[in-house]
Design an enzyme around this catalytic site. Structure first.
Site, short mmCIF file in Angstrom:
data_model
loop_
_atom_site.label_atom_id
_atom_site.label_comp_id
_atom_site.label_asym_id
_atom_site.label_seq_id
_atom_site.Cartn_x
_atom_site.Cartn_y
_atom_site.Cartn_z
N GLU A 1 0.77 -1.15 0.00
CA GLU A 1 -0.07 -0.01 0.22
C GLU A 1 1.07 1.11 -0.02
OE1 GLU A 1 -3.86 2.29 2.17
OE2 GLU A 1 -2.25 0.83 3.38
N GLU B 1 5.19 4.54 3.79
CA GLU B 1 4.53 5.90 4.33
C GLU B 1 6.01 6.66 4.43
OE1 GLU B 1 1.82 7.73 4.84
OE2 GLU B 1 3.36 9.03 5.51
N ASP C 1 -3.11 11.70 -1.58
CA ASP C 1 -3.28 12.87 -1.54
C ASP C 1 -3.68 13.47 -3.01
OD1 ASP C 1 -2.53 13.37 1.01
OD2 ASP C 1 -0.60 13.13 0.55
N LYS D 1 -4.02 20.97 -7.79
CA LYS D 1 -3.71 22.38 -8.63
C LYS D 1 -2.82 21.47 -9.83
CE LYS D 1 -3.27 25.93 -5.40
NZ LYS D 1 -2.52 25.99 -4.08
N ASP E 1 -12.37 9.15 -2.00
CA ASP E 1 -13.61 9.86 -2.04
C ASP E 1 -13.62 10.98 -3.03
OD1 ASP E 1 -11.86 11.37 -0.57
OD2 ASP E 1 -13.67 12.26 0.41
N THR F 1 -10.17 1.92 5.21
CA THR F 1 -9.03 2.62 5.54
C THR F 1 -9.48 3.62 6.61
OG1 THR F 1 -9.04 4.52 4.06
CG2 THR F 1 -8.38 2.28 3.13
N GLU F 2 -8.54 4.38 7.17
CA GLU F 2 -8.87 5.28 8.21
C GLU F 2 -9.89 6.43 7.35
OE1 GLU F 2 -5.17 4.12 10.59
OE2 GLU F 2 -5.19 5.06 8.66
N1 SAM Z 1 -4.21 5.09 2.94
C1 SAM Z 1 -4.37 5.87 4.13
C2 SAM Z 1 -5.97 5.69 4.40
O1 SAM Z 1 -6.72 5.58 3.26
O2 SAM Z 1 -6.47 6.26 5.50
C3 SAM Z 1 -3.91 7.28 4.60
C4 SAM Z 1 -4.29 8.27 3.33
S1 SAM Z 1 -3.36 9.85 3.70
C5 SAM Z 1 -4.47 11.02 2.73
C6 SAM Z 1 -2.03 9.57 2.45
C7 SAM Z 1 -0.78 9.07 2.98
O3 SAM Z 1 0.02 9.07 1.85
C8 SAM Z 1 -0.30 10.08 3.99
O4 SAM Z 1 0.10 9.40 5.09
C9 SAM Z 1 0.92 10.72 3.16
O5 SAM Z 1 2.12 10.85 4.30
C10 SAM Z 1 1.24 9.52 2.28
N2 SAM Z 1 2.02 9.71 1.06
C11 SAM Z 1 1.83 10.70 0.20
N3 SAM Z 1 2.74 10.75 -0.78
C12 SAM Z 1 3.55 9.88 -0.48
C13 SAM Z 1 4.95 9.25 -1.16
N4 SAM Z 1 5.37 9.96 -2.17
N5 SAM Z 1 5.56 8.18 -0.42
C14 SAM Z 1 4.97 7.53 0.46
N6 SAM Z 1 3.71 8.01 1.18
C15 SAM Z 1 3.16 9.13 0.65
#
Ligand code: SAM
Length: 213
Positions: free
Chosen positions: A44, A69, A118, A122, A154, A191-192
């Site tokens: 993941e 992560e 994320d 933009k 979402d 997921t959370e």
């Molecule tokens: N997957 C989890 C969930 O659905 O609850 C977390 C979603 S959170 C919006 C996105 C996560 O991806 C964040 O913890 C962020 O730090 C991580 N993340 C974003 N870009 C990343 C990258 N290039 N490499 C590793 N992790 C990354």
């Protein structure tokens, strides 16, 4: 993801190399030695606090899982979960997904999960989206032939963008739901973010795509 500065996080990570893999580049091409078996490996990317990957590992003991992560202040929450669950088929990697090729080679990975990535709305940040074509190439280079990406979000804008990006890359669409929680899919593990956003009434989008090599 709200980030709190946790100056102790690095030290805590270093104290648990059996859960958060230290020197992951040393295992490139030979992850079976880490898990002590040849089971398929699913990762993941952007695992956050690790709820999804931990529950997946509990539910599927014959699959090896890795949660990737970038932020140490976030991955320590996943570490706590993993210490509690003590699962032999789950490891964490505290690395940037942009560097995946440093740690994995072709055929190391069987499936990539992207959950609530994320959105980077933009246009000038398009390259940061985890479904941008450069990331699709990175995944292709570490996946088995015919490997899959399973994606949930979402965010309608990110979902539409990602479907177009997958299609332009030549990926095959195996499954798509524009209202996943109302679909007849069984056995979803939340997921959370999925829990939080669906409780707020947000619609969840999901797809599965496959490389055609
Ligand atoms: N997957 C989890 C969930 O659905 O609850 C977390 C979603 S959170 C919006 C996105 C996560 O991806 C964040 O913890 C962020 O730090 C991580 N993340 C974003 N870009 C990343 C990258 N290039 N490499 C590793 N992790 C990354």
């Amino acid at each position: 993801m709200r980030l709190r500065n946790k100056p102790w996080a690095k030290e805590r990570i270093e104290q648990h190399p059996q859960y958060i893999v230290a020197n992951p580049e040393q295992h490139k091409g030979n992850w079976a030695e880490v898990f002590d078996n040849n089971h398929p490996i699913h990762i993941e990317v952007g695992t956050g606090k690790g709820q999804f990957i931990t529950e997946m590992a509990k539910a599927n003991p014959d699959i090896n899982y890795m949660g990737i992560e970038i932020y140490d202040s976030v991955i320590v929450a996943a570490l706590d979960r993993l210490i509690e669950a003590d699962l032999p088929n789950l490891r964490l990697l505290n690395v940037n997904a942009a560097d995946l090729a440093k740690y994995f080679t072709k055929n190391d990975i069987d499936r990539v999960y992207l959950n609530f990535s994320d959105p980077w709305p933009k246009t000038r940040h398009e390259k940061r989206r985890l479904t941008y074509k450069d990331f699709l190439k990175l995944y292709e280079d570490i996946l088995v032939d015919g490997g899959e990406i399973h994606f949930k979000t979402d965010n309608q804008g990110l979902f539409e963008y990602s479907l177009m990006s997958f299609s332009a890359y030549g990926l095959l669409l195996k499954y798509v739901s524009l209202d996943f929680h109302k679909s007849d899919y069984e056995g979803n593990i939340m997921t959370e973010y999925e829990q939080k956003f669906s409780e707020m009434g947000n619609r969840i989008y999901r797809c599965e795509v496959k490389y055609q090599n």
